[in-house]
Write a protein that holds these residues in place. Structure first.
Motif, PDB file in Angstrom:
ATOM      1  N   GLY A 304       0.781  -1.232   0.000  1.00 46.45           N
ATOM      2  CA  GLY A 304       0.000   0.000   0.000  1.00 46.45           C
ATOM      3  C   GLY A 304       0.810   1.278   0.000  1.00 46.45           C
ATOM      4  O   GLY A 304       0.239   2.371  -0.034  1.00 46.45           O
ATOM      5  N   HIS A 305       2.138   1.169   0.020  1.00 46.61           N
ATOM      6  CA  HIS A 305       2.988   2.370   0.047  1.00 46.61           C
ATOM      7  C   HIS A 305       3.813   2.409  -1.238  1.00 46.61           C
ATOM      8  O   HIS A 305       4.787   1.666  -1.395  1.00 46.61           O
ATOM      9  CB  HIS A 305       3.900   2.341   1.270  1.00 46.61           C
ATOM     10  N   LEU A 306       3.407   3.290  -2.153  1.00 52.04           N
ATOM     11  CA  LEU A 306       4.067   3.413  -3.448  1.00 52.04           C
ATOM     12  C   LEU A 306       4.806   4.739  -3.543  1.00 52.04           C
ATOM     13  O   LEU A 306       4.283   5.785  -3.126  1.00 52.04           O
ATOM     14  CB  LEU A 306       3.048   3.307  -4.584  1.00 52.04           C
ATOM     15  N   VAL A 307       5.998   4.702  -4.112  1.00 51.90           N
ATOM     16  CA  VAL A 307       6.849   5.890  -4.198  1.00 51.90           C
ATOM     17  C   VAL A 307       7.520   5.945  -5.564  1.00 51.90           C
ATOM     18  O   VAL A 307       7.917   4.917  -6.114  1.00 51.90           O
ATOM     19  CB  VAL A 307       7.935   5.881  -3.096  1.00 51.90           C
ATOM     20  N   SER A 308       7.650   7.163  -6.092  1.00 55.68           N
ATOM     21  CA  SER A 308       8.347   7.372  -7.359  1.00 55.68           C
ATOM     22  C   SER A 308       9.598   8.208  -7.095  1.00 55.68           C
ATOM     23  O   SER A 308       9.584   9.436  -7.211  1.00 55.68           O
ATOM     24  CB  SER A 308       7.426   8.086  -8.354  1.00 55.68           C
ATOM     25  N   CYS A 309      10.664   7.549  -6.666  1.00 54.03           N
ATOM     26  CA  CYS A 309      11.928   8.235  -6.348  1.00 54.03           C
ATOM     27  C   CYS A 309      13.071   7.246  -6.515  1.00 54.03           C
ATOM     28  O   CYS A 309      13.031   6.135  -5.976  1.00 54.03           O
ATOM     29  CB  CYS A 309      11.902   8.774  -4.921  1.00 54.03           C
ATOM     30  N   LEU A 310      14.117   7.653  -7.248  1.00 49.99           N
ATOM     31  CA  LEU A 310      15.251   6.775  -7.503  1.00 49.99           C
ATOM     32  C   LEU A 310      16.069   6.502  -6.248  1.00 49.99           C
ATOM     33  O   LEU A 310      16.727   5.470  -6.138  1.00 49.99           O
ATOM     34  CB  LEU A 310      16.148   7.389  -8.580  1.00 49.99           C
TER      35      LEU A 310
END
Length: 324
Positions: A304-310
């Motif tokens: 449930g925890h989605l992130v868009s970061c390299l």
């Protein structure tokens, strides 16, 4: 994806934005002005103003793709199955008709009620939204009402057909702080009473803390992070989310000279020519050369925890923006 095609180029207002809305929840959508929040809601209803248009993607509602539905079918869905509370009530109410006339006509268009039954339904909703003297308000024009009254009427209009999904586009922005608190409490009560699912758009993290169950963080038309409200406020894992939370003013017991308001440096980039790689990298204190070259994908750090970061797994979280 929703773009605005202009003579200067295409504005990628909503760019590969993807999230789900769970039945019965309040999903908060947060970000600075220009991040794509309102256009996301307008896209759901299929009312993106020209020169904007949905160029690709799906909007699934009860198993049907709204993008492929003809306008005639969408007119039946708007207001009945999916309703919207717009940001400025003065602009969404017709100035030449009484508010009672406007709401009864909408209700009769979607149902088989006669005038008397429609008026009874409208009056009941005026009472539900705690509008003073409903009979008098029914016969008044929008210009005769205060901002708070107009917003309550707009909320009542959204509830006319008891929609299963309510879209709220910064519904408390145009009112004072006291009225804002009253409207937020009202919306929480109505959500329970009418058993609705709500997508609540705001730029105010305080409102998110008050209203949301889960949160979608948008920046420059892109999803940065999706998580529960508790996770967003206690364990943010995108630099932009952390910066938003840290820029909220707080009452502190520290000495006055230590009460420095944290700000996010820079401004939103040009949406026609956004930065390469991660769109937040020009303003991100964690950015490295890779962030300027490679666009991050959305990854699931935990359920449930989605992130868009390299760099989300490398950063020493809490040591900079989030340090209190």
């Amino acid at each position: 994806m929703t773009y605005f095609c202009t003579s200067a180029g295409s504005v990628k207002a909503v760019d590969n934005v993807s999230f789900d809305v769970r039945e019965g929840e309040v999903l908060g959508v947060v970000g600075e002005s220009g991040s794509g929040k309102s256009v996301t809601l307008l896209s759901i209803l299929g009312i993106v103003p020209r020169p904007g248009r949905i160029v690709s993607g799906e909007i699934l509602f009860k198993g049907h793709d709204l993008v492929t539905k003809p306008e005639e079918e969408m007119q039946k869905i708007r207001g009945k199955d999916i309703a919207m509370i717009f940001q400025n009530p003065a602009f969404s109410l017709d100035p030449i008709y009484t508010v009672g006339n406007q709401l009864t006509e909408i209700l009769r268009w979607h149902t088989h009620l006669d005038k008397i039954e429609a008026k009874q339904r409208v009056m009941a909703l005026f009472e539900a939204v705690r509008l003073s003297d409903p009979e008098q308000r029914f016969n008044q024009y929008p210009h005769e009402l205060s901002g708070g009254m107009k917003q309550r009427i707009v909320i009542a209009r959204a509830l006319l057909c008891n929609p299963s999904l309510l879209l709220a586009d910064e519904p408390t922005t145009a009112v004072d702080v006291t009225t804002q608190a009253q409207l937020l409490n009202l919306m929480k009560d109505l959500k329970k009473e009418f058993h609705m699912t709500v997508v609540f758009v705001t730029h105010d993290m305080g409102v998110i803390a008050e209203m949301a169950n889960r949160v979608v963080v948008l920046y420059c038309g892109k999803v940065c992070e999706i998580a529960s409200k508790h996770t967003i406020f206690t364990r943010p894992r995108h630099p932009y989310t952390e910066a938003l939370i840290s820029s909220v003013p707080r009452f502190e017991t520290q000495r006055s000279q230590d009460r420095t308001l944290r700000v996010i440096p820079g401004t939103l980039p040009n949406p026609i020519a956004p930065p390469t790689g991660c769109r937040f990298h020009p303003r991100c204190m964690y950015a490295q050369s890779l962030c300027k070259e490679k666009e991050p994908e959305i990854v699931e750090l935990e359920e449930g925890h989605l992130v868009s970061c390299l760099r989300t797994r490398e950063i020493d979280w809490g040591s900079t923006y989030g340090q209190q």
